[in-house]
Design a protein around this motif. Structure first.
Motif, PDB file in Angstrom:
ATOM      1  N   VAL A  87       1.388  -1.760   0.042  1.00 23.30           N
ATOM      2  CA  VAL A  87       0.064  -0.041   0.041  1.00 23.30           C
ATOM      3  C   VAL A  87       0.227   1.243   0.325  1.00 23.30           C
ATOM      4  O   VAL A  87       2.105   1.310   0.675  1.00 23.30           O
ATOM      5  CB  VAL A  87      -0.984   0.135   0.693  1.00 23.30           C
ATOM      6  N   LYS A  90      -0.891   8.028  -0.512  1.00 22.62           N
ATOM      7  CA  LYS A  90      -1.243   8.935  -2.136  1.00 22.62           C
ATOM      8  C   LYS A  90      -1.691  10.414  -1.887  1.00 22.62           C
ATOM      9  O   LYS A  90      -1.333  11.292  -2.587  1.00 22.62           O
ATOM     10  CB  LYS A  90      -2.589   8.135  -2.782  1.00 22.62           C
ATOM     11  N   LYS A 101      -3.148   3.972  -1.678  1.00 22.84           N
ATOM     12  CA  LYS A 101      -3.610   3.574  -3.262  1.00 22.84           C
ATOM     13  C   LYS A 101      -3.650   2.007  -3.012  1.00 22.84           C
ATOM     14  O   LYS A 101      -2.239   1.974  -2.204  1.00 22.84           O
ATOM     15  CB  LYS A 101      -3.442   3.948  -4.481  1.00 22.84           C
ATOM     16  N   SER A 102      -3.404   1.382  -3.765  1.00 25.56           N
ATOM     17  CA  SER A 102      -2.723  -0.338  -3.863  1.00 25.56           C
ATOM     18  C   SER A 102      -1.621  -0.260  -5.119  1.00 25.56           C
ATOM     19  O   SER A 102      -2.212  -0.004  -5.659  1.00 25.56           O
ATOM     20  CB  SER A 102      -3.293  -1.433  -3.278  1.00 25.56           C
ATOM     21  N   THR A 103      -0.625  -0.671  -4.262  1.00 21.95           N
ATOM     22  CA  THR A 103       0.630  -1.197  -5.266  1.00 21.95           C
ATOM     23  C   THR A 103       0.758  -2.178  -6.410  1.00 21.95           C
ATOM     24  O   THR A 103       1.538  -2.525  -7.690  1.00 21.95           O
ATOM     25  CB  THR A 103       2.052  -0.758  -4.877  1.00 21.95           C
ATOM     26  N   ASP A 105      -1.955  -6.079  -7.473  1.00 22.82           N
ATOM     27  CA  ASP A 105      -3.433  -5.885  -8.133  1.00 22.82           C
ATOM     28  C   ASP A 105      -3.663  -7.237  -6.854  1.00 22.82           C
ATOM     29  O   ASP A 105      -4.184  -8.240  -7.457  1.00 22.82           O
ATOM     30  CB  ASP A 105      -4.179  -6.209  -9.825  1.00 22.82           C
ATOM     31  N   ALA A 112     -11.515   4.559   1.185  1.00 21.38           N
ATOM     32  CA  ALA A 112     -11.295   5.372   0.360  1.00 21.38           C
ATOM     33  C   ALA A 112      -9.744   6.610   1.207  1.00 21.38           C
ATOM     34  O   ALA A 112      -9.188   7.272   0.746  1.00 21.38           O
ATOM     35  CB  ALA A 112     -11.614   6.515  -0.295  1.00 21.38           C
TER      36      ALA A 112
END
Length: 466
Positions: A87, A90, A101-103, A105, A112
């Motif tokens: 993570v 951002k 944000k996730s780095t 998938d 959020a």
């Protein structure tokens, strides 16, 4: 078969090895290798050789630091009772909430925007690479590239923050020369942070490791004046490694929210604000630190400087805030080890081999057991376990968690596999609702107890709101 002969003439093509001070000639027919000369190196050649190796070592050291810096690692986001890997931060919203944000998938879901009350921690502390360190009276630590001193104030230049001038009343300690070795650096920083004299005596730690106690009158330019009894003494600043002031006890760095920046600074954060491309951090002593504005496209800005956040949410209780009710160590070969709260078993920073550093945790050595009383509204116990970085790839242990209702009859609720120094950090979550006591046990495994330095990292208890 090729021959290897001496020759006094230098023919083409030839290769002269600067490091070995030896010249070889490779003959055109590729059948003979000619050793032209081998003689003691001249001073200029030895200097060139040393400079060559120093440059190579410097480049390798920088490369390693980049590899182990937090920005190069998979950051973990710890929410109340939940951990998400990979993570990145951002943004910081105007309401001082954090957007992540996730780095990768990985399918992990998280809010959020995360407020301080829902956040446990994110990221990891960076290694200080600057030559100086300033410890504020509230426990904050600022990594400094340059220091300018006079009798009234301390001027700080930094890789991350704009220059700031602080009155001496806001300064607890100044490390003028940070050692290169991490172990020596940790010991020095802890020495100045732990200095708390009831007689309000100041402390000078000299370059040779000796200590001088007295009353520091001023730190001005290249000199430090300290009063020893009734005698004022002038000392050259270059002979002093650190100065610690004993006029007040240092506040606990962990009593409030903490943020860390990429240069290794750790700041007790009262307020966090984003203004255009800069980030403003207000300390608990109302000192405002502003990050540098980007000069070129691609330069870090604002939240890019942050690599570590730790909260003091009311939804959790950090285990280090609870006094241990019992500890026992059974030595294997007669060497007794104590536990350390928020430090490794060797009394240094809690670090793991992957490069992460931690503010909170427990350092232990097998075979040991430490017990705590659980809060009445406990829900879950959450922690991570790993071998300390001092073990390298060695060491082998197993960890166990036991629960009790009366402190006498224990149920083992968690047992790990064998943990080695080369293993990744092991996340653990155990339900503790309705239980009153918890025991953390460390046992040696395959190789006796050699280098079995274990860290319980970020241990906390999720609690129900009262």
């Amino acid at each position: 078969m090729s021959m290897f002969v001496m020759n006094t003439r230098l023919r083409w093509p030839a290769y002269r090895c600067k490091c070995r001070i030896t010249t070889y000639q490779f003959c055109g027919d590729n059948e003979r290798n000619m050793l032209i000369c081998q003689q003691p190196a001249r001073k200029s050649e030895r200097a060139a050789t040393n400079a060559c190796w120093q440059l190579r070592l410097y480049i390798a050291a920088v490369f390693i630091l980049l590899l182990i810096s937090p920005s190069a690692l998979s950051q973990r986001l710890h929410l109340t009772g939940k951990t998400v890997s990979n993570v990145a931060l951002k943004a910081v919203t105007p309401d001082s909430e954090f957007a992540f944000k996730s780095t990768t998938d990985n399918g992990e879901q998280f809010p959020a925007a995360v407020g301080w009350s829902d956040l446990v921690s994110w990221g990891s502390m960076a290694v200080v690479r600057t030559p100086h360190l300033v410890v504020l009276a509230d426990g904050s630590r600022i990594a400094a590239t340059q220091l300018q001193t006079n009798k009234q104030s301390l001027h700080i230049e930094s890789e991350v923050f704009e220059s700031v001038e602080l009155p001496w009343a806001n300064v607890k300690a100044v490390v003028l020369q940070l050692p290169r070795r991490l172990e020596d650096r940790d010991k020095l920083v802890f020495d100045v942070c732990d200095h708390d004299s009831e007689e309000k005596t100041d402390l000078l730690i000299m370059s040779d490791g000796s200590k001088v106690s007295g009353s520091v009158l001023f730190v001005d330019g290249d000199t430090i004046q300290i009063q020893l009894g009734t005698l004022p003494v002038l000392i050259e600043r270059k002979r002093v490694r650190a100065v610690a002031f004993g006029r007040e006890g240092i506040d606990n760095l962990l009593q409030s929210r903490v943020v860390g920046t990429r240069d290794g600074s750790i700041i007790r954060c009262k307020r966090l604000e984003v203004d255009a491309d800069t980030l403003q951090i207000e300390t608990t002593e109302e000192i405002r630190l502003t990050t540098l504005s980007p000069l070129l496209s691609g330069d870090p800005s604002g939240v890019d400087y942050l690599c570590f956040i730790q909260s003091t949410s009311e939804k959790i209780v950090w285990l280090d805030t609870i006094e241990p009710s019992h500890f026992r160590h059974i030595p294997l070969l007669g060497l007794n080890w104590r536990f350390n709260i928020n430090r490794s078993v060797k009394g240094l920073h809690l670090r793991v081999r992957a490069g992460d550093s931690y503010l909170r945790g427990i350092g232990m050595h097998p075979t040991s057991v430490i017990q705590f009383e659980l809060p009445s509204n406990s829900v879950d116990f959450v922690t991570e376990v790993a071998m300390d970085h001092s073990a390298g790839r060695r060491g082998s242990v197993s960890v166990h968690i036991l629960l009790s209702d009366n402190g006498e009859d224990w149920d083992e609720v968690y047992t790990s596999n064998v943990i080695h120094g080369s293993d990744a950090v092991l996340p653990i979550k155990v339900p503790v609702s309705g239980r009153k006591h918890i025991s953390l046990v460390v046992n040696h495994a395959n190789d006796g107890d050699v280098l079995d330095h274990v860290n319980w990292l970020r241990p906390y208890i999720v609690v129900k709101p009262n």
